[in-house]
Motif scaffolding. Sequence first.
Motif, PDB file in Angstrom:
ATOM      1  N   UNK A   1       0.807  -1.220   0.000  1.00 20.95           N
ATOM      2  CA  UNK A   1       0.000   0.000   0.000  1.00 20.95           C
ATOM      3  C   UNK A   1       0.841   1.272   0.000  1.00 20.95           C
ATOM      4  N   UNK A   2       2.139   1.122  -0.169  1.00 22.84           N
ATOM      5  CA  UNK A   2       3.017   2.285  -0.153  1.00 22.84           C
ATOM      6  C   UNK A   2       3.530   2.634  -1.536  1.00 22.84           C
ATOM      7  N   UNK A   3       4.521   3.498  -1.549  1.00 20.54           N
ATOM      8  CA  UNK A   3       5.099   3.967  -2.802  1.00 20.54           C
ATOM      9  C   UNK A   3       6.439   3.312  -3.098  1.00 20.54           C
ATOM     10  N   UNK A   4       7.151   3.896  -4.045  1.00 19.08           N
ATOM     11  CA  UNK A   4       8.440   3.376  -4.514  1.00 19.08           C
ATOM     12  C   UNK A   4       9.447   3.225  -3.376  1.00 19.08           C
ATOM     13  N   UNK A   5       9.466   4.178  -2.449  1.00 19.40           N
ATOM     14  CA  UNK A   5      10.423   4.103  -1.344  1.00 19.40           C
ATOM     15  C   UNK A   5      10.233   2.836  -0.519  1.00 19.40           C
ATOM     16  N   UNK A   6       8.981   2.423  -0.333  1.00 20.31           N
ATOM     17  CA  UNK A   6       8.709   1.202   0.427  1.00 20.31           C
ATOM     18  C   UNK A   6       9.248  -0.028  -0.273  1.00 20.31           C
ATOM     19  N   UNK A   7       9.132  -0.079  -1.594  1.00 21.78           N
ATOM     20  CA  UNK A   7       9.660  -1.221  -2.344  1.00 21.78           C
ATOM     21  C   UNK A   7      11.182  -1.240  -2.302  1.00 21.78           C
ATOM     22  N   UNK A   8      11.800  -0.051  -2.350  1.00 19.59           N
ATOM     23  CA  UNK A   8      13.263   0.007  -2.265  1.00 19.59           C
ATOM     24  C   UNK A   8      13.731  -0.417  -0.870  1.00 19.59           C
ATOM     25  N   UNK A   9      13.035   0.036   0.164  1.00 17.49           N
ATOM     26  CA  UNK A   9      13.391  -0.357   1.533  1.00 17.49           C
ATOM     27  C   UNK A   9      13.303  -1.874   1.688  1.00 17.49           C
ATOM     28  N   UNK A  10      12.236  -2.479   1.173  1.00 15.94           N
ATOM     29  CA  UNK A  10      12.066  -3.928   1.261  1.00 15.94           C
ATOM     30  C   UNK A  10      13.165  -4.641   0.475  1.00 15.94           C
ATOM     31  N   UNK A  11      13.509  -4.128  -0.705  1.00 14.04           N
ATOM     32  CA  UNK A  11      14.594  -4.744  -1.470  1.00 14.04           C
ATOM     33  C   UNK A  11      15.878  -4.756  -0.647  1.00 14.04           C
ATOM     34  N   UNK A  12      16.224  -3.622  -0.053  1.00 16.77           N
ATOM     35  CA  UNK A  12      17.465  -3.519   0.725  1.00 16.77           C
ATOM     36  C   UNK A  12      17.450  -4.456   1.932  1.00 16.77           C
ATOM     37  N   UNK A  13      16.319  -4.539   2.628  1.00 16.62           N
ATOM     38  CA  UNK A  13      16.190  -5.441   3.774  1.00 16.62           C
ATOM     39  C   UNK A  13      16.379  -6.886   3.327  1.00 16.62           C
ATOM     40  N   UNK A  14      15.682  -7.272   2.253  1.00 18.49           N
ATOM     41  CA  UNK A  14      15.753  -8.658   1.792  1.00 18.49           C
ATOM     42  C   UNK A  14      17.133  -9.000   1.236  1.00 18.49           C
ATOM     43  N   UNK A  15      17.736  -8.094   0.523  1.00 19.90           N
ATOM     44  CA  UNK A  15      19.068  -8.346  -0.028  1.00 19.90           C
ATOM     45  C   UNK A  15      20.072  -8.585   1.098  1.00 19.90           C
ATOM     46  N   UNK A  16      20.034  -7.739   2.101  1.00 17.24           N
ATOM     47  CA  UNK A  16      20.922  -7.873   3.256  1.00 17.24           C
ATOM     48  C   UNK A  16      20.642  -9.180   4.006  1.00 17.24           C
ATOM     49  N   UNK A  17      19.369  -9.458   4.252  1.00 19.83           N
ATOM     50  CA  UNK A  17      18.986 -10.654   5.012  1.00 19.83           C
ATOM     51  C   UNK A  17      19.315 -11.938   4.258  1.00 19.83           C
ATOM     52  N   UNK A  18      19.055 -11.949   2.954  1.00 22.14           N
ATOM     53  CA  UNK A  18      19.344 -13.134   2.139  1.00 22.14           C
ATOM     54  C   UNK A  18      20.851 -13.408   2.116  1.00 22.14           C
ATOM     55  N   UNK A  19      21.657 -12.371   1.938  1.00 25.18           N
ATOM     56  CA  UNK A  19      23.108 -12.566   1.948  1.00 25.18           C
ATOM     57  C   UNK A  19      23.590 -13.116   3.286  1.00 25.18           C
ATOM     58  N   UNK A  20      23.052 -12.577   4.374  1.00 22.81           N
ATOM     59  CA  UNK A  20      23.433 -13.076   5.701  1.00 22.81           C
ATOM     60  C   UNK A  20      22.950 -14.506   5.919  1.00 22.81           C
ATOM     61  N   UNK A  21      21.763 -14.836   5.392  1.00 21.04           N
ATOM     62  CA  UNK A  21      21.247 -16.195   5.488  1.00 21.04           C
ATOM     63  C   UNK A  21      22.167 -17.161   4.744  1.00 21.04           C
ATOM     64  N   UNK A  22      22.604 -16.786   3.562  1.00 24.03           N
ATOM     65  CA  UNK A  22      23.540 -17.632   2.810  1.00 24.03           C
ATOM     66  C   UNK A  22      24.843 -17.833   3.578  1.00 24.03           C
ATOM     67  N   UNK A  23      25.346 -16.764   4.183  1.00 26.38           N
ATOM     68  CA  UNK A  23      26.558 -16.887   5.000  1.00 26.38           C
ATOM     69  C   UNK A  23      26.318 -17.834   6.171  1.00 26.38           C
ATOM     70  N   UNK A  24      25.142 -17.739   6.784  1.00 28.79           N
ATOM     71  CA  UNK A  24      24.759 -18.625   7.891  1.00 28.79           C
ATOM     72  C   UNK A  24      24.757 -20.080   7.435  1.00 28.79           C
ATOM     73  N   UNK A  25      24.187 -20.333   6.258  1.00 26.05           N
ATOM     74  CA  UNK A  25      24.158 -21.705   5.736  1.00 26.05           C
ATOM     75  C   UNK A  25      25.574 -22.217   5.467  1.00 26.05           C
TER      76      UNK A  25
END
Length: 159
Positions: free
Chosen positions: A129-153
């Motif tokens: 329900x938000x704008x472009x900034x919300x999608x960019x924030x989610x991308x950055x969160x997921x990119x960071x989290x996914x990379x850390x998850x891969x490192x964890x694995x």
Amino acid sequence: MNKVKILFVCLGNICRSPLAEGILRQRVEERGIAHLFEIDSCGTAAYHIGKSPDQRSVANALKNGVSYQHAARQLNEDDFDNFDFVIPMDDSNYIDAMSLVPQGAKAKVIKMRAFDDLAKGSDVPDPYYGGENGFQEVFEILDRSVNNFLDHLGKLSEN
């Protein structure tokens, strides 16, 4: 060697979870380890079954160098036996996912931001329900989290 099977979960499976799936697919390709993974995503609700991801999310991902496709589906009990990790995006979807876990299921259910050093354990906000900034924030969160998850694995496989 068995593949590591990962399932990302959000509410409708058109914004956050398919984006996490797309990011992880790209990151394992970049690391040359895609053959070691099976990656999927789904939603706890049946709102968008069979639909493509939200075009704003897809456009934002492309802007950040990630391309992905997906057809939305709903989480089911079999997923907890078919996947090693079930990774909900927020508390609400974590609770909904946990309510479906059958006795003796093998999947480990853990929130996505358990792997985010900037806000460990927080929710991945829903950008729908938000704008472009919300999608960019989610991308950055997921990119960071996914990379850390891969490192964890990677650390788990070293043990």
